[in-house]
Design a protein around this motif. Structure first.
Motif, PDB file in Angstrom:
ATOM      1  N   GLU A 206       0.966  -1.354  -0.045  1.00 43.91           N
ATOM      2  CA  GLU A 206       0.030   0.106  -0.094  1.00 43.91           C
ATOM      3  C   GLU A 206       0.808   1.274   0.077  1.00 43.91           C
ATOM      4  N   ARG A 207       1.824   1.315   0.876  1.00 46.79           N
ATOM      5  CA  ARG A 207       2.816   2.318   1.110  1.00 46.79           C
ATOM      6  C   ARG A 207       3.469   2.677  -0.359  1.00 46.79           C
ATOM      7  N   TRP A 208       3.783   1.514  -0.966  1.00 50.52           N
ATOM      8  CA  TRP A 208       4.512   1.499  -2.215  1.00 50.52           C
ATOM      9  C   TRP A 208       3.697   2.213  -3.339  1.00 50.52           C
ATOM     10  N   ARG A 209       2.464   1.802  -3.309  1.00 46.19           N
ATOM     11  CA  ARG A 209       1.681   2.476  -4.420  1.00 46.19           C
ATOM     12  C   ARG A 209       1.439   3.841  -4.348  1.00 46.19           C
ATOM     13  N   ASN A 210       1.473   4.415  -2.916  1.00 49.32           N
ATOM     14  CA  ASN A 210       1.012   5.682  -2.697  1.00 49.32           C
ATOM     15  C   ASN A 210       2.541   6.637  -2.894  1.00 49.32           C
ATOM     16  N   SER A 212       5.499   8.646  -4.342  1.00 44.85           N
ATOM     17  CA  SER A 212       5.687   9.250  -5.710  1.00 44.85           C
ATOM     18  C   SER A 212       7.032   8.528  -6.320  1.00 44.85           C
TER      19      SER A 212
END
Length: 467
Positions: A206-210, A212
DNA sequence: AGCACCTCGAAGACAGTAGT
DNA sequence: ACTACTGTCTTCGAGGTGCT
């Protein structure tokens, strides 16, 4: 089934008495002494397959009859689990039993022998654990040894079921995400979310997708670095693999078998080279070129700049003598030599003579050390190989033969040169192709009397670009 | 050859499982 | 009870396969 039911006949009291206090029990089941262990060592199950098999002693078969009755017992609600198989339908091997498991099997057998009811699993487990923990290393040795054997068995079966990855094969590079996760785990150390690793991975995803692009960049850059390193290591690995097998990489092998078989005896080299100066050969040539670039990319130190290197480069490369420089080619040569007797049966006397001549030529040029394919001259102007091979279709055969036999270390060099008339034609064609520049005498790698002349100088100034 | 699709492996640590 | 092994879960990319 009767056996199974005995599991349910519980008498903890009897059990504990029998196990620890009675005189007879002490011998077999009380304190596990080295002697007791030793005495029963012959009964230590040798493999899981034999476990619980009662009198099943020596059976090594994969069927676990004994186990099945037991499984039925405490696994009655354990429906028929579909046996796990791999994609080839090979069943997953039974896990190796541990020393402790072996001990419990032995212990159970001892209980049965003693005629005492076997307690239910919970009690039995506690009892076993107590005994096991009170045993010293010596007591445990037979069980450990058995476990080691079974572990070997498991490894062997596992190797068939799921062949181990090649330990020498470089590990794949981590992806940017993986690299990020490494950091993420550090960051999250001590504050992992509920749900354990899986939850942490989800959170990381999740963090990765968010993140930049800017935030991801360091990881991407690192990924690229690792990828480069991986490619270098893989190249090395492939080279070594090819060297060990004496053949091309699997991919190359596939290419080879689809087209002409590089290095196979009796392929087009002797007569076919001239006849097969076609698409196949060009492919072959490119493949050889690629191999050459891959296999013996010259280091700056050994490459073209030194006069010595220049000398080696020139027609020298030339030469069948340069062939031993490449392990795989060397092996190809050896193969050819080994197979020569068969070939020779079909060769004319003159061909044999030429072959011998070639062999001596080859020997005379063996001063090039292994793994030192002569370097190419520096590139200044370009001349594409495809030009040489395809723009002069009428001359292509000759050029190709020359090229493969010398510069490019074609494994069939010996055959090429051995084909007396063909070799002469090759030289003639080559000279025509480079008309006007051919001065001096033919280099030693060409058969005596092959005709034509050859000059390294005339050959070299046209630099190549390998496109 | 190029494309789409699929599988697998890369890391981490712990829960779950097999075996009696 | 103990031990050794596997699965979990994510994203990405390498590499293989099959098709056009």
């Amino acid at each position: 089934m009767a056996d199974s039911r005995t599991f349910f006949i519980i008498s903890v009291q009897v059990m504990s008495c029998g196990l620890t206090n009675t005189a007879t029990g002490q011998h077999h089941l009380g304190q596990v002494t080295p002697s007791a262990t030793h005495m029963s060592y012959t009964n230590v199950p040798t493999t899981t397959s034999n476990a619980g098999g009662g009198g099943g002693g020596g059976g090594t078969g994969g069927h676990h009859g004994g186990n099945q009755s037991i499984t039925t017992h405490h696994g009655s609600n354990k429906k028929h689990k579909k046996p796990k198989v791999n994609k080839d339908g090979i069943p997953a091997p039974k896990r190796a039993t541990t020393a402790y498991i072996n001990f419990t099997q032995w212990y159970r057998e001892e209980l049965k022998k003693s005629g005492r009811p076997i307690p239910k699993i919970g009690e039995f487990g506690k009892e076993c654990a107590g005994k096991w923990n009170s045993m010293n290393e010596e007591d445990k040795t037979p069980f450990i040894n058995t476990a080691m054997k079974d572990r070997e068995r498991y490894k062997k079966e596992m190797a068939v079921y799921k062949p181990a990855r090649d330990a020498n094969k470089p590990k794949r590079p981590g992806t940017a995400f993986m690299l990020f996760m490494a950091d993420f785990r550090k960051e999250m150390a001590g504050k992992e979310p509920e749900g354990g690793v899986a939850a942490l991975a989800k959170l990381g995803g999740e963090r990765w997708r968010n993140m930049s692009e800017e935030e991801k960049r360091p990881y991407v850059e690192k990924q690229n670095e690792e990828k480069l390193r991986y490619e270098v290591n893989m190249e090395d690995y492939r080279r070594k693999s090819a060297g060990m097998t004496g053949g091309p990489s699997p991919k190359q092998a596939r290419l080879s078998t689809e087209g002409s078989e590089v290095g196979s005896p009796g392929d087009s080299a002797d007569s076919g080279c001239a006849n097969n100066a076609d698409h196949n050969q060009e492919q072959d040539g490119h493949q050889v070129l690629r191999n050459r670039q891959n296999v013996s990319t010259p280091s700056p130190a050994t490459s073209s700049s030194s006069p010595q290197a220049q000398q080696n480069v020139s027609p020298g490369p030339l030469t069948a003598g340069s062939l031993p420089g490449q392990p795989s080619h060397q092996q190809a040569n050896q193969t050819q030599q080994q197979q020569q007797p068969q070939q020779q049966q079909q060769q004319t006397a003159s061909q044999q003579q030429n072959a011998q001549q070639t062999q001596s030529i080859s020997n005379n040029n063996n001063n090039i050390p292994n793994n030192s394919m002569p370097s190419l001259p520096p590139l200044s102007t370009t001349m594409s190989l495809s030009h040489a091979l395809s723009n002069h279709t009428s001359l292509m055969a000759g050029y190709s033969q020359h090229s493969f036999a010398s510069n490019f270390g074609h494994p069939n060099a010996a055959n090429v040169l051995a084909a007396g008339a063909a070799a002469a034609a090759a030289v003639a064609n080559y000279n025509q192709a480079h008309s006007g520049n051919m001065t001096g005498s033919a280099p030693s790698y060409l058969p005596t009397g092959a005709g034509g002349s050859y000059s390294a100088q005339s050959h070299l100034p046209g630099h190549y670009s390998w496109n």
